[in-house]
Design a protein around this motif. Structure first.
Motif, PDB file in Angstrom:
ATOM      1  N   ILE A 167       0.854  -1.191   0.000  1.00  0.00           N
ATOM      2  CA  ILE A 167       0.000   0.000   0.000  1.00  0.00           C
ATOM      3  C   ILE A 167       0.887   1.238   0.000  1.00  0.00           C
ATOM      4  O   ILE A 167       1.820   1.348   0.802  1.00  0.00           O
ATOM      5  CB  ILE A 167      -0.947   0.011   1.220  1.00  0.00           C
ATOM      6  N   GLY A 168       0.607   2.144  -0.926  1.00  0.00           N
ATOM      7  CA  GLY A 168       1.438   3.349  -1.033  1.00  0.00           C
ATOM      8  C   GLY A 168       0.594   4.578  -1.278  1.00  0.00           C
ATOM      9  O   GLY A 168      -0.638   4.528  -1.235  1.00  0.00           O
ATOM     10  N   PRO A 203       4.629   1.571   4.125  1.00  0.00           N
ATOM     11  CA  PRO A 203       5.991   2.126   4.115  1.00  0.00           C
ATOM     12  C   PRO A 203       6.567   2.235   5.529  1.00  0.00           C
ATOM     13  O   PRO A 203       5.885   2.698   6.445  1.00  0.00           O
ATOM     14  CB  PRO A 203       5.799   3.513   3.483  1.00  0.00           C
ATOM     15  N   VAL A 204       7.843   1.812   5.694  1.00  0.00           N
ATOM     16  CA  VAL A 204       8.501   1.934   7.004  1.00  0.00           C
ATOM     17  C   VAL A 204       9.138   3.314   7.167  1.00  0.00           C
ATOM     18  O   VAL A 204       9.312   3.803   8.264  1.00  0.00           O
ATOM     19  CB  VAL A 204       9.582   0.848   7.223  1.00  0.00           C
ATOM     20  N   ASP A 205       9.500   3.917   6.027  1.00  0.00           N
ATOM     21  CA  ASP A 205       9.988   5.293   6.083  1.00  0.00           C
ATOM     22  C   ASP A 205       9.331   6.102   4.968  1.00  0.00           C
ATOM     23  O   ASP A 205       8.806   5.540   3.996  1.00  0.00           O
ATOM     24  CB  ASP A 205      11.524   5.372   6.002  1.00  0.00           C
ATOM     25  N   VAL A 206       9.307   7.407   5.140  1.00  0.00           N
ATOM     26  CA  VAL A 206       8.569   8.277   4.210  1.00  0.00           C
ATOM     27  C   VAL A 206       9.356   9.563   3.931  1.00  0.00           C
ATOM     28  O   VAL A 206      10.230   9.943   4.722  1.00  0.00           O
ATOM     29  CB  VAL A 206       7.175   8.648   4.774  1.00  0.00           C
ATOM     30  N   ASP A 248       5.923  10.869  -0.328  1.00  0.00           N
ATOM     31  CA  ASP A 248       6.465   9.709  -1.043  1.00  0.00           C
ATOM     32  C   ASP A 248       6.908   8.661  -0.029  1.00  0.00           C
ATOM     33  O   ASP A 248       7.063   8.961   1.156  1.00  0.00           O
ATOM     34  CB  ASP A 248       7.658  10.143  -1.922  1.00  0.00           C
ATOM     35  N   ALA A 249       7.118   7.434  -0.525  1.00  0.00           N
ATOM     36  CA  ALA A 249       7.696   6.386   0.315  1.00  0.00           C
ATOM     37  C   ALA A 249       9.201   6.617   0.369  1.00  0.00           C
ATOM     38  O   ALA A 249       9.792   7.161  -0.571  1.00  0.00           O
ATOM     39  CB  ALA A 249       7.370   5.017  -0.276  1.00  0.00           C
ATOM     40  N   GLY A 250       9.837   6.195   1.461  1.00  0.00           N
ATOM     41  CA  GLY A 250      11.269   6.407   1.633  1.00  0.00           C
ATOM     42  C   GLY A 250      12.112   5.290   1.033  1.00  0.00           C
ATOM     43  O   GLY A 250      11.578   4.292   0.550  1.00  0.00           O
ATOM     44  N   PRO A 251      13.444   5.451   1.068  1.00  0.00           N
ATOM     45  CA  PRO A 251      14.354   4.465   0.458  1.00  0.00           C
ATOM     46  C   PRO A 251      14.283   3.077   1.097  1.00  0.00           C
ATOM     47  O   PRO A 251      14.400   2.070   0.388  1.00  0.00           O
ATOM     48  CB  PRO A 251      15.745   5.083   0.640  1.00  0.00           C
ATOM     49  N   ALA A 306      10.258   9.602  -6.781  1.00  0.00           N
ATOM     50  CA  ALA A 306      11.402   8.682  -6.650  1.00  0.00           C
ATOM     51  C   ALA A 306      10.987   7.242  -6.342  1.00  0.00           C
ATOM     52  O   ALA A 306      11.463   6.305  -6.987  1.00  0.00           O
ATOM     53  CB  ALA A 306      12.364   9.207  -5.585  1.00  0.00           C
ATOM     54  N   ALA A 307      10.097   7.044  -5.371  1.00  0.00           N
ATOM     55  CA  ALA A 307       9.717   5.676  -4.991  1.00  0.00           C
ATOM     56  C   ALA A 307       8.969   4.988  -6.135  1.00  0.00           C
ATOM     57  O   ALA A 307       9.230   3.824  -6.455  1.00  0.00           O
ATOM     58  CB  ALA A 307       8.851   5.698  -3.730  1.00  0.00           C
TER      59      ALA A 307
END
Ligand code: ADP
Ligand code: MG
Length: 396
Positions: free
Chosen positions: A217-218, A263-266, A294-297, A329-330
C-alpha cells in the motif's frame, strides 16, 4: 475461457459488426491522439484477411440519446483510413435505412463506420430493440472494446445475445493479461495499490486481499492506514474518517493470509511543489507541520524484495505524488525494479489506471511491463472483482 476468438469464426463473405472504442480526442475536427484507433487495427485487418466486411459500431462523447452534430463520428474517417490503409465509408445512422444502404454498398476490402451509437436513447439502456436493429445489419458480432465492457449497453451487451459473437484481438489480449494476473496467476502474487484515497478504492482493496499473497500500500492511501494504526501523519493527505474501514481491510487481509506492506519510512515536505525542501523520516515520525509525499528508500528496498519473491505483479496507483519531483522517486524505483524483473522473465507484470499509466510512462518502465491496460474504469472494475457485462455477454 468461454469466449471465442476471431480464429474460431468463419467470416468469409460475412458482414461483421465490430464494437470498437475510438473515443479519441478531437480538436477542430482533427484527431489529436490516434492511439485508440491504432489499437483496433489488428482486429480489422484480421477480419479483412478472413474475407469479412467490417462494420464499426462505436460511441463518441456523451450525447445522452440525442443527435448532437458536434459528436458525430464522421470526422474520424480520415484517421481511420490512415491507420487501416483501406477505404472507410460512413453511414449517418447506426440502424435503419441509411445504415442498410451503406452496408449493401460495402465492397470487399473496405470498412464501414456507423454513426455514434449513443445518438439513440436505447444504447445506454441496453435496449433490446435497438440491439436487434443493429444486429439486423450483419451476421457476426465482434467486441473489441474492453474499455467499454463495464457498461451494459445495446452495442456491448444485448447485441451479443442475438448474433454469433467473439472477442476482437485487443479484447482478447486484455482478457488474457488479466486472467494471467488475477484469474489463475503464477504465485506468489503481489498487488501494489497506491494513489490518493482509500475511499475510491475500497472495493478494489477488499477484493485484492482475498486474492493476492502480498499487498503493497502506497501513496496518500497509505497515510490513512498509518492513521488507522494510531500514527500521527501531520498535515498529510489522509482520510481520518476511513480509519475504521482501513482496520477492517487489515483484519480481512490477516484472515486471508495476505501480507500487508506499509511504508517503514517516508519522504516529508512542508510544501506541495516541485523541488520542495524534504527529508526522510520513519513512518511514525512525520513532523506535525509536514506532509508525507512519497515512500522512503527503506520502503523501496522492501518493495524490491517483495517483487523479487513474486511471480506475478498487479499495480494500480502511484506510491507518491509522482507528478512533482523528487516525490516521484519511490514510484520510479519500484517501476524500474518491476521492469527489470519482467525483462529477465522472472515476473509477469500488469498495470492499469489513468495516473498509473502516466506514472509508469514517466518512469520509462511501461514498455517493459507484460501488459499495460489503458481501459481505465473497466480495468478498475475488473480489479474489484466485478463481472463486466460486455465480457459476460461474450460467454457461450
Ligand atoms: P489511478 O488514476 O492510477 O487509479 P489515483 O487517481 O488513485 O491513481 O491516484 C493518483 C494520485 O495520487 C496522483 O495525483 C498523486 O499525486 C496522488 N498521490 C499519491 N501519493 C500522494 C501523497 N502522499 N500525497 C498526496 N497525493 C498523493
Ligand atoms: Mg486517477
Amino acid at each position: 475461457m468461454a469466449w471465442k476468438t476471431l480464429d474460431e469464426m468463419d467470416l468469409a463473405g460475412k458482414v461483421v459488426l465490430v464494437r470498437v472504442d475510438i473515443n479519441v480526442p478531437v480538436e477542430n475536427g482533427v484527431v489529436t491522439d490516434a492511439t485508440r484507433i491504432e489499437k483496433i487495427v489488428p482486429t480489422i485487418s484480421d477480419i479483412l484477411a478472413k474475407g469479412g466486411k467490417p462494420v464499426l459500431l462505436a460511441h463518441f462523447g456523451r450525447p445522452k440519446g440525442k443527435v448532437v452534430p458536434e459528436m458525430s463520428l464522421k470526422p474520424l474517417v480520415p484517421a481511420l483510413e490512415k491507420a487501416l490503409g483501406v477505404k472507410v465509408a460512413f453511414a449517418p445512422d447506426c440502424i435503419g435505412a441509411p445504415a442498410k444502404k451503406a452496408v449493401a454498398a460495402l465492397a470487399e476490402g473496405e470498412v464501414l463506420l456507423l454513426e455514434n451509437t449513443r445518438f439513440h436513447e436505447g444504447e445506454e439502456k441496453n435496449d433490446a430493440e435497438l440491439a436487434a436493429a443493429m444486429a439486423a445489419l450483419g451476421e457476426v458480432y465482434v467486441n473489441d472494446a474492453f474499455s467499454a465492457a463495464h457498461r451494459a449497453h445495446s452495442s456491448t451487451a444485448a447485441i451479443a445475445q442475438i448474433l454469433p459473437s467473439a472477442a476482437g484481438r485487443l479484447m482478447e489480449a486484455e482478457l488474457k493479461a488479466l486472467e494471467a494476473a488475477l484469474g489463475n496467476p503464477a504465485r506468489p502474487v503481489t498487488a501494489v495499490v497506491g494513489g490518493a484515497k482509500v475511499s475510491t478504492k475500497l472495493d478494489l482493496l477488499g477484493n485484492l486481499v482475498s486474492k493476492v499473497d502480498h499487498l503493497v500500500i502506497g501513496g496518500g492511501m497509505a497515510n490513512t492506514f498509518l492513521v488507522a494504526q494510531g500514527i500521527d501523519v501531520g498535515k498529510s493527505l489522509a482520510e481520518h474518517d476511513m480509519a475504521d474501514t482501513a482496520r477492517e481491510i487489515l483484519a480481512k487481509a490477516k484472515a486471508a493470509g495476505c501480507a500487508i506492506h506499509l511504508p517503514v519510512d517516508v519522504v516529508v515536505a512542508r510544501e506541495f511543489k516541485a523541488g520542495a525542501e524534504n527529508e526522510v523520516v520513519p513512518a511514525d515520525a512525520c513532523p506535525a507541520d509536514a506532509m508525507i509525499l512519497d515512500a522512503g528508500p527503506e520502503a523501496v528496498a522492501q518493495i524490491a524484495k517483495v517483487f523479487e519473491a513474486s511471480k506475478t505483479l498487479i499495480w494500480n496507483g502511484p506510491l507518491g505524488a509522482f507528478e512533482i519531483a523528487p516525490f516521484d522517486a519511490a514510484t520510479n524505483a519500484a517501476a524500474a525494479k518491476a521492469a527489470e524483473l519482467t525483462r529477465a522473465g522472472a515476473l509477469i507484470s500488469v498495470a492499469g489506471g489513468g495516473d498509473t499509466v502516466a506514472a509508469l510512462n514517466k518512469a520509462g518502465a511501461a514498455a517493459d511491463f507484460s501488459y499495460i491496460s489503458t481501459a481505465g474504469g473497466a480495468f478498475l472494475e475488473w480489479m474489484e472483482g466485478k463481472e463486466l457485462p460486455g465480457v459476460a455477454a461474450l460467454m457461450h
